[in-house]
Structures are given as structure tokens and as C-alpha cells.
Design a protein around this motif. Structure first.
Motif, short mmCIF file in Angstrom:
data_model
loop_
_atom_site.label_atom_id
_atom_site.label_comp_id
_atom_site.label_asym_id
_atom_site.label_seq_id
_atom_site.Cartn_x
_atom_site.Cartn_y
_atom_site.Cartn_z
N GLU A 193 71.96 -26.21 -67.33
CA GLU A 193 73.53 -27.46 -67.80
C GLU A 193 74.60 -26.79 -68.46
OE1 GLU A 193 71.71 -30.20 -67.29
OE2 GLU A 193 69.71 -30.27 -66.94
N ALA A 194 75.26 -28.05 -68.08
CA ALA A 194 76.53 -28.45 -68.59
C ALA A 194 76.87 -27.26 -70.26
CB ALA A 194 77.35 -29.50 -68.49
N SER A 195 77.83 -26.63 -70.46
CA SER A 195 77.57 -26.63 -71.95
C SER A 195 78.21 -27.81 -72.74
CB SER A 195 78.86 -24.73 -72.09
OG SER A 195 80.08 -25.40 -71.65
N SER A 196 78.80 -29.12 -72.43
CA SER A 196 79.15 -29.63 -72.81
C SER A 196 77.37 -30.26 -73.45
CB SER A 196 79.83 -31.31 -72.02
OG SER A 196 79.13 -31.33 -71.36
N ILE A 197 76.91 -30.40 -73.42
CA ILE A 197 75.35 -30.53 -73.69
C ILE A 197 74.16 -29.91 -74.02
CG2 ILE A 197 75.54 -32.98 -72.67
CD1 ILE A 197 73.42 -31.91 -70.31
N ALA A 198 74.20 -28.68 -73.57
CA ALA A 198 73.35 -27.40 -73.71
C ALA A 198 73.67 -26.44 -74.28
CB ALA A 198 72.80 -27.58 -72.62
N PHE A 199 72.93 -25.94 -75.86
CA PHE A 199 73.59 -24.58 -75.63
C PHE A 199 73.75 -23.08 -74.96
CE2 PHE A 199 71.81 -26.85 -79.76
CZ PHE A 199 72.81 -26.58 -80.75
N LYS A 200 74.40 -22.27 -74.86
CA LYS A 200 73.95 -21.43 -74.18
C LYS A 200 73.41 -19.91 -74.56
CE LYS A 200 75.54 -24.06 -70.73
NZ LYS A 200 74.19 -23.90 -68.60
N SER A 201 73.92 -20.04 -75.74
CA SER A 201 73.75 -18.67 -75.91
C SER A 201 71.98 -18.57 -76.57
CB SER A 201 74.32 -18.22 -77.22
OG SER A 201 74.28 -18.80 -78.70
N LYS A 202 71.71 -17.11 -76.91
CA LYS A 202 70.03 -17.13 -76.85
C LYS A 202 69.14 -17.43 -78.42
CE LYS A 202 66.61 -13.69 -77.22
NZ LYS A 202 65.35 -12.63 -76.09
N LYS A 203 71.01 -16.90 -79.49
CA LYS A 203 70.63 -17.27 -80.24
C LYS A 203 70.24 -18.29 -81.27
CE LYS A 203 73.56 -16.28 -85.02
NZ LYS A 203 74.21 -15.96 -85.12
N GLU A 204 71.84 -19.36 -80.20
CA GLU A 204 71.75 -21.48 -80.54
C GLU A 204 70.63 -21.68 -79.97
OE1 GLU A 204 76.08 -22.67 -80.16
OE2 GLU A 204 75.70 -21.19 -79.01
N ILE A 205 69.65 -20.74 -78.84
CA ILE A 205 68.39 -21.85 -78.24
C ILE A 205 67.49 -21.59 -79.33
CG2 ILE A 205 67.55 -21.80 -76.39
CD1 ILE A 205 69.72 -21.24 -74.57
N ASN A 206 67.41 -20.44 -80.09
CA ASN A 206 66.41 -20.12 -80.46
C ASN A 206 66.58 -20.74 -82.08
OD1 ASN A 206 65.34 -17.95 -78.58
ND2 ASN A 206 65.15 -16.05 -79.56
N ILE A 207 67.68 -20.97 -82.40
CA ILE A 207 67.59 -21.59 -83.59
C ILE A 207 67.61 -23.34 -83.65
CG2 ILE A 207 69.23 -22.86 -85.22
CD1 ILE A 207 71.20 -19.77 -84.88
N ASN A 208 67.70 -23.36 -82.56
CA ASN A 208 67.25 -25.26 -82.02
C ASN A 208 65.81 -25.04 -82.40
OD1 ASN A 208 68.28 -27.31 -82.29
ND2 ASN A 208 68.31 -27.93 -80.29
N PHE A 209 65.12 -24.25 -81.43
CA PHE A 209 63.89 -24.16 -80.91
C PHE A 209 62.79 -24.24 -82.10
CE2 PHE A 209 61.31 -22.77 -77.26
CZ PHE A 209 59.53 -23.37 -77.78
#
Ligand code: FDA
Length: 309
Positions: A193-209
Motif C-alpha cells: 500500500e502507498a505510504s499516504s495510507i499505510a505505515f511502512k515501518s515495523k515499529k509503527e505497524i507493531n504499535i498500531n497492532f
């Protein structure tokens, strides 16, 4: 500019698509139960005997012509009937684009409704997988529509890499209005997905998870935690303690063939684990498409080719 490892991954993905199917099967077989219904039923039975549940998925997605929809539906109905007959402990996962979500939403709804209806009749559960971002709104609407008719028999998936996910969870909690019917599988997300709509770093994805899991625990939303990431699993276990969540309010989920030892250790500790069991003739397209979307997976393939056991 692509990094050298990324370029190598992309090159391997392109080459794989030109390779004979038999070669690609060497790595795919670790992640796919087989081509036929019997393969999926057999693997599910094996997981059940090890104290694990399963969710069965017939491979196929992003349909461009509607002719195949009827046969996919019939296969799911047969799968439901057979697993009930054999007393297997499993649910089902469906991808709406396999039933023509992007061609005709009403046709898709009617076909998935037939499947959920058959499952509900047998007290079984169907989860709507989440596909790429062009499908997100449509799949949430589909879910809400089905939930009205089949409360307790249908669930959805949300992806922690999408920036909108916390908002979607909030809306679903409002829709549920405290009834405790919403059931969400939360995963990182597999599409590019594009970075305008999706987190790209593992850190951000895990925090959101973990934020999503925390929200679900606070709002009585059943949480199916689908990951092989130890950091998220440990974070979930902490939240379970913090919120005093009972075993009936969550489960862990993993993909067939991925981190089996980690899965086994969760079961040994008494947690519920469900394995996602994909099968079907469309395994070649599924495997290569997955790779194209996420070339980092090449690392796992190379490992699967050279490391046995
Ligand atoms: P991550 O990718 O960071 O992996 C953590 C660790 O797991 C890795 O370091 C590696 O050790 C191991 N690992 C992960 N994948 C592996 C592989 N293929 N082979 C070997 N080892 C591997 N996505 C989506 O967009 N829509 C959906 O509906 C679903 N449904 C779904 C159901 C279930 C049950 C699961 C487990 C996953 C999904 N997914 C999905 C896929 C999900 O979005 C994600 O791409 C994968 O689970 C990988 O992310 P992890 O959280 O495991 O972390």
C-alpha cells in the motif's frame, strides 16, 4: 532507488514466475495444504489432534469474470458439510474478490451470504479476509450487512499497517453498541500500500497492532491475534493480564507452515491457536502474487529451499 537486496528479491520473484510449477511447489508446499478438499480436511484433522483449531481457505482471488463464482461457492458448501460430517473443529475464511466483489457487489454479497447461511445452520463461523485498500470500505460494509443477519457466525479482518484501522475499529464498536458481536482478526497486512495510507515501518505497524488489541479488549470485541511476531505476541500476553481477559475473548492465529514451534508453545501454555489452512488449484497464482506484493518473502523461500525441518 531500490536497495540491492530489494532488487535481488524482485529479480527472484520475476524468475519464479517463469519457472516450472513443479519447482515453485518445492517452496509453496510448506504453506499450502494441497490442491483438493481432502488435503485441507486431512491437515485440519491433524491440527485438531494436536489441540489446534483451523480456518480453511479455498485459494482464489481478484476474479475478473463471474463464471467461476458458482463453483467456488459449491466448493465452500461442500467443505462446510464435510467438516461437519467429520466433526472437525474449524471455521472458514473467504476472500470477497473471489466472489466478484470488484465486478458486482450484490452478486458477491448473495454468494457469501449463502456460505455464511450454511455455516450458521451448522453453528460454524466464517471470516471475511481483508484484501487490498480498494476493498476495505466494501468489505466492512459486507461484514456489517452479514452481521445483522448472522450474529455470532461472521467476522472480519483489519490490518494494522493501515492508518485508518483505529477509526474503523471505533466505528465497528459504535455499530456493535455493546452487544459483543463484533469479531475481528487483526493482522499486519500483506498488500503493498502507498505510504499516504499505510505505515511502512515495523515499529509503527507493531504499535498500531497493539493499540488495536488494547482497544478490542476494552470494548468487548473478540480479538483473533494473527501474527508470528514474538514482540506482538508478548505485548498481547501483557494486555491479557492487564485487562484480565478470559480465554473466551481472544485467540491466536498463525499461517500453516509458519513458525510451528512458536504455535506449539502457545498451545502448551493453554492458549487457543487457530491455523489458517489454504488449499486449492490456484496455489501457483496465490504464491507468486504474494511474492510480488511482498518481495521480502523471498528470504523465507530461500530459507525453505535450503533449510529442512
Ligand atoms: P512478520 O512478517 O514480521 O513475521 C514475524 C516472524 O514470523 C518473521 O520474523 C519470521 O520469523 C516469521 N514469518 C513470517 N512469515 C513467514 C513465512 N511466510 N515463512 C516463514 N516464516 C515467516 N493479511 C491480510 O492482508 N489480510 C488477511 O486477511 C490476512 N489474514 C491472515 C490470517 C492469518 C491467520 C495470519 C497469521 C496472517 C494473515 N494475513 C493477512 C497476513 C499478515 O497480514 C502478515 O502479512 C503475516 O502474518 C506476516 O506478519 P507477522 O505478523 O507474522 O509479522
Amino acid at each position: 532507488m531500490l536497495w540491492l537486496p530489494e532488487m535481488i528479491n524482485k529479480l527472484i520473484v520475476s524468475l519464479l514466475q517463469l519457472m516450472p510449477k513443479r519447482f515453485v511447489w518445492i517452496f509453496s508446499k510448506r504453506y499450502i495444504a494441497g490442491e483438493g478438499l481432502e488435503d485441507a480436511l486431512k491437515i485440519t484433522g491433524e491440527f485438531n489432534s494436536k489441540g489446534m483449531l483451523a480456518t480453511m481457505d479455498l485459494l482464489g482471488e481478484f476474479l475478473t469474470r463471474p463464471e467461476k463464482v458458482e463453483s467456488y461457492k459449491e466448493e465452500y458448501i461442500r467443505l462446510i458439510d464435510e467438516s461437519v460430517k467429520r466433526k472437525l473443529d474449524n471455521s472458514f475464511s473467504v476472500k470477497p474478490t473471489m466472489f466478484g466483489l470488484l465486478i458486482d457487489e450484490e452478486m458477491c454479497y448473495n454468494n457469501i451470504r449463502d456460505i455464511v447461511s450454511r455455516a450458521a445452520l451448522n453453528r460454524r463461523f466464517v471470516r471475511i479476509d481483508m484484501e487490498d485498500s480498494q476493498c476495505t470500505d466494501r468489505e466492512i460494509s459486507l461484514y456489517k450487512r452479514l452481521l445483522g443477519e448472522f450474529p455470532g457466525n461472521v467476522g472480519l479482518v483489519l490490518q494494522s499497517y493501515l492508518k485508518r484501522t483505529m477509526n474503523d475499529l471505533n466505528n465497528l464498536a459504535e455499530f456493535d453498541n455493546g452487544r459483543g458481536l463484533v469479531n475481528i482478526r487483526i493482522c499486519k497486512g500483506i498488500y503493498n500500500e502507498a505510504s499516504s495510507i499505510a505505515f511502512k515501518s515495523k515499529k509503527e505497524i507493531n504499535i498500531n497492532f497493539l493499540k488495536a488489541i488494547d482497544f478490542m479488549f476494552r470494548n468487548k470485541i473478540y480479538a483473533a491475534v494473527a501474527t508470528h511476531d514474538r514482540e506482538i505476541i508478548n505485548g498481547t500476553l501483557k494486555l491479557i493480564n492487564e485487562h484480565k481477559i478470559s480465554s473466551g475473548e481472544f485467540e491466536f492465529q498463525m499461517l500453516y507452515g509458519v513458525t510451528p514451534d512458536l504455535g506449539k508453545s502457545l498451545v502448551e501454555k493453554g492458549y487457543t491457536l487457530r491455523i489458517y489452512v489454504p488449499y486449492g488449484k490456484d496455489w501457483f497464482n496465490y504464491s507468486t502474487r504474494r511474492l510480488k506484493e511482498n518481495p521480502r518473502m523471498v528470504f523465507h523461500i530461500v530459507k525453505a529451499l535450503f533449510v529442512r525441518g
